[in-house]
Design a protein around this motif. Sequence first.
Motif, PDB file in Angstrom:
ATOM      1  N   GLY A  60       0.845  -1.276   0.078  1.00 19.21           N
ATOM      2  CA  GLY A  60       0.059   0.113  -0.013  1.00 19.21           C
ATOM      3  C   GLY A  60       0.852   1.391   0.101  1.00 19.21           C
ATOM      4  O   GLY A  60       0.574   2.188  -0.907  1.00 19.21           O
ATOM      5  N   ALA A  61       1.906   1.257   0.714  1.00 22.44           N
ATOM      6  CA  ALA A  61       2.842   2.409   0.905  1.00 22.44           C
ATOM      7  C   ALA A  61       3.395   2.645  -0.393  1.00 22.44           C
ATOM      8  O   ALA A  61       3.506   3.656  -0.996  1.00 22.44           O
ATOM      9  CB  ALA A  61       3.912   2.208   1.969  1.00 22.44           C
ATOM     10  N   ASP A  62       3.895   1.479  -1.248  1.00 21.09           N
ATOM     11  CA  ASP A  62       4.435   1.851  -2.652  1.00 21.09           C
ATOM     12  C   ASP A  62       3.547   2.253  -3.601  1.00 21.09           C
ATOM     13  O   ASP A  62       3.760   3.185  -4.332  1.00 21.09           O
ATOM     14  CB  ASP A  62       4.892   0.385  -3.164  1.00 21.09           C
ATOM     15  N   ARG A  63       2.149   1.956  -3.421  1.00 22.63           N
ATOM     16  CA  ARG A  63       1.123   2.453  -4.316  1.00 22.63           C
ATOM     17  C   ARG A  63       0.961   3.966  -4.030  1.00 22.63           C
ATOM     18  O   ARG A  63       0.578   4.765  -4.995  1.00 22.63           O
ATOM     19  CB  ARG A  63      -0.123   1.881  -4.022  1.00 22.63           C
ATOM     20  N   LEU A  64       0.970   4.474  -2.715  1.00 21.57           N
ATOM     21  CA  LEU A  64       1.024   5.783  -2.431  1.00 21.57           C
ATOM     22  C   LEU A  64       2.043   6.695  -2.814  1.00 21.57           C
ATOM     23  O   LEU A  64       2.058   7.912  -3.092  1.00 21.57           O
ATOM     24  CB  LEU A  64       0.700   5.931  -0.856  1.00 21.57           C
ATOM     25  N   LEU A  65       3.238   5.773  -2.997  1.00 20.50           N
ATOM     26  CA  LEU A  65       4.402   6.702  -3.296  1.00 20.50           C
ATOM     27  C   LEU A  65       4.549   7.327  -4.722  1.00 20.50           C
ATOM     28  O   LEU A  65       5.035   8.301  -4.583  1.00 20.50           O
ATOM     29  CB  LEU A  65       5.728   5.391  -3.168  1.00 20.50           C
ATOM     30  N   THR A  66       3.966   6.707  -5.451  1.00 20.25           N
ATOM     31  CA  THR A  66       3.847   7.116  -6.816  1.00 20.25           C
ATOM     32  C   THR A  66       3.412   8.575  -7.187  1.00 20.25           C
ATOM     33  O   THR A  66       4.046   9.455  -7.589  1.00 20.25           O
ATOM     34  CB  THR A  66       3.047   6.384  -7.898  1.00 20.25           C
ATOM     35  N   VAL A 117       3.413   4.108  11.160  1.00 20.28           N
ATOM     36  CA  VAL A 117       2.387   5.315  11.734  1.00 20.28           C
ATOM     37  C   VAL A 117       1.127   4.557  11.854  1.00 20.28           C
ATOM     38  O   VAL A 117       0.293   4.706  12.958  1.00 20.28           O
ATOM     39  CB  VAL A 117       2.117   6.421  10.712  1.00 20.28           C
ATOM     40  N   ALA A 118       0.461   3.803  10.906  1.00 21.35           N
ATOM     41  CA  ALA A 118      -0.704   2.886  10.890  1.00 21.35           C
ATOM     42  C   ALA A 118      -0.858   2.158  12.128  1.00 21.35           C
ATOM     43  O   ALA A 118      -1.681   1.870  13.115  1.00 21.35           O
ATOM     44  CB  ALA A 118      -0.898   2.383   9.674  1.00 21.35           C
ATOM     45  N   ILE A 119       0.477   1.232  12.177  1.00 20.93           N
ATOM     46  CA  ILE A 119       0.505   0.302  13.374  1.00 20.93           C
ATOM     47  C   ILE A 119       0.341   0.893  14.555  1.00 20.93           C
ATOM     48  O   ILE A 119      -0.333   0.464  15.744  1.00 20.93           O
ATOM     49  CB  ILE A 119       1.869  -0.384  13.170  1.00 20.93           C
ATOM     50  N   ALA A 136      -3.829   3.124   0.284  1.00 18.58           N
ATOM     51  CA  ALA A 136      -4.319   3.693   1.774  1.00 18.58           C
ATOM     52  C   ALA A 136      -5.150   2.648   2.274  1.00 18.58           C
ATOM     53  O   ALA A 136      -4.823   2.453   3.837  1.00 18.58           O
ATOM     54  CB  ALA A 136      -5.024   5.089   1.705  1.00 18.58           C
ATOM     55  N   LEU A 137      -5.962   1.779   1.677  1.00 20.12           N
ATOM     56  CA  LEU A 137      -6.693   1.031   2.403  1.00 20.12           C
ATOM     57  C   LEU A 137      -5.967  -0.662   2.665  1.00 20.12           C
ATOM     58  O   LEU A 137      -6.112  -0.938   3.867  1.00 20.12           O
ATOM     59  CB  LEU A 137      -7.753   0.270   1.422  1.00 20.12           C
TER      60      LEU A 137
END
Length: 332
Positions: free
Chosen positions: A20-26, A55-57, A189-190
Amino acid sequence: MNSWLWVLVLGLAAWAAHWGADRLLTPLKLLRKQWGLTASAGAAFLALVTASPEVAINITSAARDVSDIGLGNLLGSNIISIPLMVTIAYFASRKQFKNNKEHQEHLDKNILALNKRSVSVLSLPYLGIIALVAILTLPKPWRGLQPIDGWIMLGAYIAFLAHAIVKGKEKGKKVEWNKKQVWLSIAGALAIAVGAFFIVKATENIVSALNISEIVGGLFITGLMTTAPEIFKTWSVVKGGEVTAGTTSVIADNAVTMTVAFFPLALVTTPIEDFELFWVNLAFVGLMPLLYTLFVHQSKELHGFSRWQIFVFDAAYIAYLLVMVFYVLKLF
């Protein structure tokens, strides 16, 4: 559920959060180009996403009333990440890069060469953040993580990011956006939210099965699992020729973890149950960027780490494990 199944859930959840973090990185990479941020300044900006699983953890830990897991994760991931990523970056950079003649000199001298700006932009401000955490949490009158501490650390991150952007601003470039990237970012994000929930849930069950404290579980289970996927990112980025970006991103990630990920734990008031364990871990959190700052200056012309300095980073983490096993936890 069998404890081994929870280990599997933990691994899958960590993978999902980092996917998910990689997808938000773009989209943030596009913004970095659009705003004209250098590698070091961009690392500070992109870290808000690359450190988002941590952060989410911690948000999930605070919400589920298991803040010690989040506190252990915060400390544990920040201790292992610098020696691990610097070592990975060193080996990934042992190859020739096209259109980079200077790199051959780095290979000949066995140097992991970095842009000297990474010290002033990232490592020195990060050391300041760790010092601020110590001031807010160690003295007996206000020991622990309290709401006011969280707001102060959130302000510290804003100052850290503003400083990095001011120090590393260049002319921006025109970029193109598309709908697919936006939808993938929403999916990312999900994935981070779902992954974080199951990381915390799995850690709760594993520490219960092993009969260990939640903070120890956070240090050596959650912290390791959230750091492990970064190995592949660091290897890939450095091997692609972006040595400074691939190596220094870990400093920026850690700065976000110690500020933004600190906030939810402080907001619900997290007491320090084992003061000795906390201060020893915080000391090693500070030692790693201190070594980074002291070692990065090879000469006036060349900045980075030599082979023996990489060894010292790894030895420092081994020393941490020995101190924890024999002095703090007294397992033997």
